[in-house]
Design a protein around this motif. Structure first.
Motif, PDB file in Angstrom:
ATOM      1  N   SER A   1       0.793  -1.229   0.000  1.00  0.00           N
ATOM      2  CA  SER A   1       0.000   0.000   0.000  1.00  0.00           C
ATOM      3  C   SER A   1       0.825   1.279   0.000  1.00  0.00           C
ATOM      4  CB  SER A   1      -0.968   0.008   1.183  1.00  0.00           C
ATOM      5  OG  SER A   1      -2.055  -0.852   0.927  1.00  0.00           O
ATOM      6  N   VAL A   2       2.134   1.180   0.067  1.00  0.00           N
ATOM      7  CA  VAL A   2       2.950   2.357  -0.242  1.00  0.00           C
ATOM      8  C   VAL A   2       2.641   2.825  -1.662  1.00  0.00           C
ATOM      9  CG1 VAL A   2       5.329   3.142  -0.663  1.00  0.00           C
ATOM     10  CG2 VAL A   2       4.781   1.883   1.428  1.00  0.00           C
ATOM     11  N   THR A   3       2.129   1.907  -2.489  1.00  0.00           N
ATOM     12  CA  THR A   3       1.685   2.268  -3.834  1.00  0.00           C
ATOM     13  C   THR A   3       0.640   3.380  -3.797  1.00  0.00           C
ATOM     14  OG1 THR A   3       2.028  -0.039  -4.489  1.00  0.00           O
ATOM     15  CG2 THR A   3       0.789   1.346  -6.011  1.00  0.00           C
ATOM     16  N   LYS A   4      -0.216   3.385  -2.784  1.00  0.00           N
ATOM     17  CA  LYS A   4      -1.225   4.450  -2.665  1.00  0.00           C
ATOM     18  C   LYS A   4      -0.556   5.813  -2.540  1.00  0.00           C
ATOM     19  CE  LYS A   4      -4.860   1.578  -0.562  1.00  0.00           C
ATOM     20  NZ  LYS A   4      -4.194   0.275  -0.504  1.00  0.00           N
ATOM     21  N   TYR A   5       0.502   5.877  -1.777  1.00  0.00           N
ATOM     22  CA  TYR A   5       1.291   7.101  -1.602  1.00  0.00           C
ATOM     23  C   TYR A   5       1.886   7.536  -2.944  1.00  0.00           C
ATOM     24  CZ  TYR A   5       4.913   9.933   0.845  1.00  0.00           C
ATOM     25  OH  TYR A   5       5.733  10.932   1.315  1.00  0.00           O
ATOM     26  N   LEU A   6       2.518   6.594  -3.629  1.00  0.00           N
ATOM     27  CA  LEU A   6       3.124   6.873  -4.922  1.00  0.00           C
ATOM     28  C   LEU A   6       2.071   7.297  -5.944  1.00  0.00           C
ATOM     29  CD1 LEU A   6       5.473   3.747  -4.978  1.00  0.00           C
ATOM     30  CD2 LEU A   6       6.181   6.115  -4.523  1.00  0.00           C
TER      31      LEU A   6
ATOM     32  N   TYR B   1       5.566   9.083  16.821  1.00  0.00           N
ATOM     33  CA  TYR B   1       6.383   8.142  17.595  1.00  0.00           C
ATOM     34  C   TYR B   1       7.328   8.959  18.484  1.00  0.00           C
ATOM     35  CZ  TYR B   1       8.997   3.927  18.741  1.00  0.00           C
ATOM     36  OH  TYR B   1       9.563   2.866  19.409  1.00  0.00           O
ATOM     37  N   ASN B   2       7.254   8.705  19.790  1.00  0.00           N
ATOM     38  CA  ASN B   2       8.080   9.452  20.752  1.00  0.00           C
ATOM     39  C   ASN B   2       7.983  10.958  20.505  1.00  0.00           C
ATOM     40  OD1 ASN B   2       8.987   7.290  22.269  1.00  0.00           O
ATOM     41  ND2 ASN B   2      10.841   6.984  21.045  1.00  0.00           N
ATOM     42  N   GLU B   3       6.752  11.426  20.278  1.00  0.00           N
ATOM     43  CA  GLU B   3       6.443  12.839  20.071  1.00  0.00           C
ATOM     44  C   GLU B   3       7.047  13.409  18.797  1.00  0.00           C
ATOM     45  OE1 GLU B   3       7.510  14.919  23.628  1.00  0.00           O
ATOM     46  OE2 GLU B   3       5.939  13.970  24.834  1.00  0.00           O
ATOM     47  N   GLN B   4       7.554  12.548  17.922  1.00  0.00           N
ATOM     48  CA  GLN B   4       8.040  12.965  16.611  1.00  0.00           C
ATOM     49  C   GLN B   4       7.013  12.560  15.552  1.00  0.00           C
ATOM     50  OE1 GLN B   4      11.021  14.593  15.514  1.00  0.00           O
ATOM     51  NE2 GLN B   4      11.094  15.141  17.681  1.00  0.00           N
ATOM     52  N   GLU B   5       6.844  13.399  14.518  1.00  0.00           N
ATOM     53  CA  GLU B   5       5.895  13.104  13.459  1.00  0.00           C
ATOM     54  C   GLU B   5       6.612  12.663  12.185  1.00  0.00           C
ATOM     55  OE1 GLU B   5       3.301  16.411  12.799  1.00  0.00           O
ATOM     56  OE2 GLU B   5       2.218  16.131  14.699  1.00  0.00           O
ATOM     57  N   TYR B   6       6.139  11.562  11.635  1.00  0.00           N
ATOM     58  CA  TYR B   6       6.633  11.033  10.371  1.00  0.00           C
ATOM     59  C   TYR B   6       5.459  10.973   9.399  1.00  0.00           C
ATOM     60  CZ  TYR B   6      10.634   9.424  13.173  1.00  0.00           C
ATOM     61  OH  TYR B   6      11.723   9.359  14.004  1.00  0.00           O
ATOM     62  N   ILE B   7       5.686  11.366   8.159  1.00  0.00           N
ATOM     63  CA  ILE B   7       4.625  11.336   7.158  1.00  0.00           C
ATOM     64  C   ILE B   7       5.033  10.417   6.021  1.00  0.00           C
ATOM     65  CG2 ILE B   7       3.535  13.536   7.676  1.00  0.00           C
ATOM     66  CD1 ILE B   7       5.334  14.871   5.676  1.00  0.00           C
ATOM     67  N   GLY B   8       4.095   9.604   5.557  1.00  0.00           N
ATOM     68  CA  GLY B   8       4.384   8.645   4.501  1.00  0.00           C
ATOM     69  C   GLY B   8       3.303   7.588   4.428  1.00  0.00           C
ATOM     70  N   HIS B   9       3.703   6.330   4.333  1.00  0.00           N
ATOM     71  CA  HIS B   9       2.709   5.255   4.229  1.00  0.00           C
ATOM     72  C   HIS B   9       3.353   3.920   4.576  1.00  0.00           C
ATOM     73  CE1 HIS B   9      -1.127   3.610   2.876  1.00  0.00           C
ATOM     74  NE2 HIS B   9      -1.505   4.819   2.490  1.00  0.00           N
ATOM     75  N   PHE B  10       2.581   3.057   5.218  1.00  0.00           N
ATOM     76  CA  PHE B  10       2.932   1.657   5.384  1.00  0.00           C
ATOM     77  C   PHE B  10       2.248   0.844   4.302  1.00  0.00           C
ATOM     78  CE2 PHE B  10       3.888   2.762   9.861  1.00  0.00           C
ATOM     79  CZ  PHE B  10       5.092   2.072  10.000  1.00  0.00           C
ATOM     80  N   GLY B  11       2.750  -0.368   4.085  1.00  0.00           N
ATOM     81  CA  GLY B  11       2.104  -1.261   3.140  1.00  0.00           C
ATOM     82  C   GLY B  11       2.184  -2.705   3.593  1.00  0.00           C
TER      83      GLY B  11
ATOM     84  N   SER C   1       6.056  -3.054   3.873  1.00  0.00           N
ATOM     85  CA  SER C   1       6.947  -1.946   3.545  1.00  0.00           C
ATOM     86  C   SER C   1       6.616  -0.729   4.402  1.00  0.00           C
ATOM     87  CB  SER C   1       6.812  -1.581   2.062  1.00  0.00           C
ATOM     88  OG  SER C   1       5.480  -1.188   1.766  1.00  0.00           O
ATOM     89  N   MET C   2       7.567   0.205   4.432  1.00  0.00           N
ATOM     90  CA  MET C   2       7.388   1.450   5.160  1.00  0.00           C
ATOM     91  C   MET C   2       8.198   2.530   4.463  1.00  0.00           C
ATOM     92  SD  MET C   2       8.838   2.375   8.946  1.00  0.00           S
ATOM     93  CE  MET C   2       9.168   4.069   9.410  1.00  0.00           C
ATOM     94  N   VAL C   3       7.567   3.664   4.171  1.00  0.00           N
ATOM     95  CA  VAL C   3       8.248   4.817   3.583  1.00  0.00           C
ATOM     96  C   VAL C   3       7.766   6.056   4.330  1.00  0.00           C
ATOM     97  CG1 VAL C   3       8.585   6.186   1.490  1.00  0.00           C
ATOM     98  CG2 VAL C   3       8.413   3.701   1.321  1.00  0.00           C
TER      99      VAL C   3
END
Length: 364
Positions: free
Chosen positions: A82-87, A308-318, A325-327
């Motif tokens: 599903s990282v494909t959804k991001y792409l 995660y630990n008060e940090q923000e990450y943007i992207g997608h898992f699959g 996968s993780m991006v």
């Protein structure tokens, strides 16, 4: 997965990938990488992961290595699920930037259905991108799993849409559904008069990311489905036939280049477009815990927010039945993370989300 699906798995799977003590890994060290590499490889060995690739770029370091079990062929490309959804969302927003599409366009302006779905006439491109359409997920129809395990999974839009319920439910609220991106690929075909995979591949070739592609020959690639730690069936022969919902393949280095172009170089989309993609809504009830310190609880337009630990990450898992996968990108710290693996199932899902990803993020 329901009991019927599990029964099919037990009956049809014959080849097993067994735990052994000898593995291979290729490691390129940097100042930060040693600790992450040791942790990741230890988890991979102890938890029977067949293969993975990891690329992390920070302001100071590049961490880039792969690991594979000795009984598994070394791979140079993986399904990204599903990282494909991001792409695909990035491609969609490029069409929006070029004024070939509007996020508020009606879905029925581009998609004609042989069998009508009640409520689809009220849906917009926006509803598809952020999973608020209320369209049921065709992959949750038991007939989809049965056909997959009988080596007869649906390939075309027309075949897949027959597995979608004939009415939308709770439109306007978040409900994750692969059908949304099935419809988006059909919209792209209508706009461009080209096959969705041709459009996707040409787009990523045009920005020098040709290793991101849909429609590769999967022969020779290995994948494993592990419900338990002791033995993982070899499911390399399974063909799921995803499109914009989960059909892309890539390697972690190229995915890292994608994040660099998108966020550091800002050479794919305008910053204002990326801001639009990050218009968040709650993804409840589909929240994903990441170890003890993280959660995914918000969704934008083809993009997730991980805290995660008060940090923000943007992207997608699959995650499909063969790959995980993780991006993700951390804007504040300018860190990009891309990881791909060729395993799925209850055991590997738990390892991926509750052990592997936390072990990486804890060091960043």
């Amino acid at each position: 997965m329901n009991n019927k699906m599990t029964t099919y798995l037990i009956i049809l799977i014959t080849q097993l990938f067994l735990v052994t003590s000898c593995e291979n890994e290729t490691i390129e060290s940097s100042s930060l990488s040693s600790k992450i590499q040791r942790k990741v490889v230890k988890i991979a060995k102890n938890r029977n992961i067949p293969s993975l690739e990891l690329t992390i770029t920070t302001e100071q370091d590049i961490i880039d290595f792969n690991y594979n079990h000795k009984d598994v062929e070394l791979q140079n490309i993986y399904g990204v699920a599903s990282v494909t959804k991001y792409l695909s969302a990035v491609l969609i927003f490029k069409l929006i930037e070029d004024e070939e599409l509007n996020i508020n366009d009606n879905v029925t302006d581009y998609v004609n259905l042989i069998q009508p779905i009640i409520g689809v006439e009220n849906l917009t491109v926006k509803n598809l991108l952020n999973h608020t359409s209320g369209l049921s997920d065709y992959t949750q129809n038991p007939n989809w799993m049965e056909s997959l395990l009988n080596n007869n999974a649906p390939e075309t839009f027309e075949e897949k849409v027959l597995l979608v319920e004939n009415t939308t439910n709770n439109s306007g609220t978040f409900s994750y559904s692969n059908t949304n991106y099935l419809f988006l690929q059909k919209i792209v075909e209508t706009i461009t008069s080209e096959s969705y995979d041709v459009v996707f591949n040409e787009f990523y070739e045009s920005i020098n990311l040709s290793n991101i592609k849909i429609g590769i020959n999967e022969n020779g690639l290995e994948a494993f489905f592990g419900q338990t730690e002791e033995a993982s069936p070899n499911v390399s022969a399974w063909r799921e036939y995803y499109g914009y919902d989960g059909g892309a393949y890539a390697d972690s280095k190229t995915l890292d280049k994608f994040l660099t172009k998108l966020y550091r170089d800002k050479s794919i989309l305008e910053p204002s477009t990326i801001e639009q993609m990050e218009e968040w809504i709650s993804s409840e009830p589909m929240t994903v815990p990441i170890g003890n310190n993280g959660i995914i609880s918000e969704y934008g337009y083809g993009i997730m927010k991980l805290t995660y630990n008060e940090q923000e990450y943007i992207g997608h898992f699959g995650s499909t039945l063969k790959y995980q996968s993780m991006v993700f990108y951390n804007t504040e710290k300018d860190i990009s993370i891309s990881i791909v693996t060729n395993c799925s199932g209850r055991h590997f899902n738990n390892v991926f989300f509750q052990e592997l990803i936390p072990a990486i993020l804890d060091e960043l």
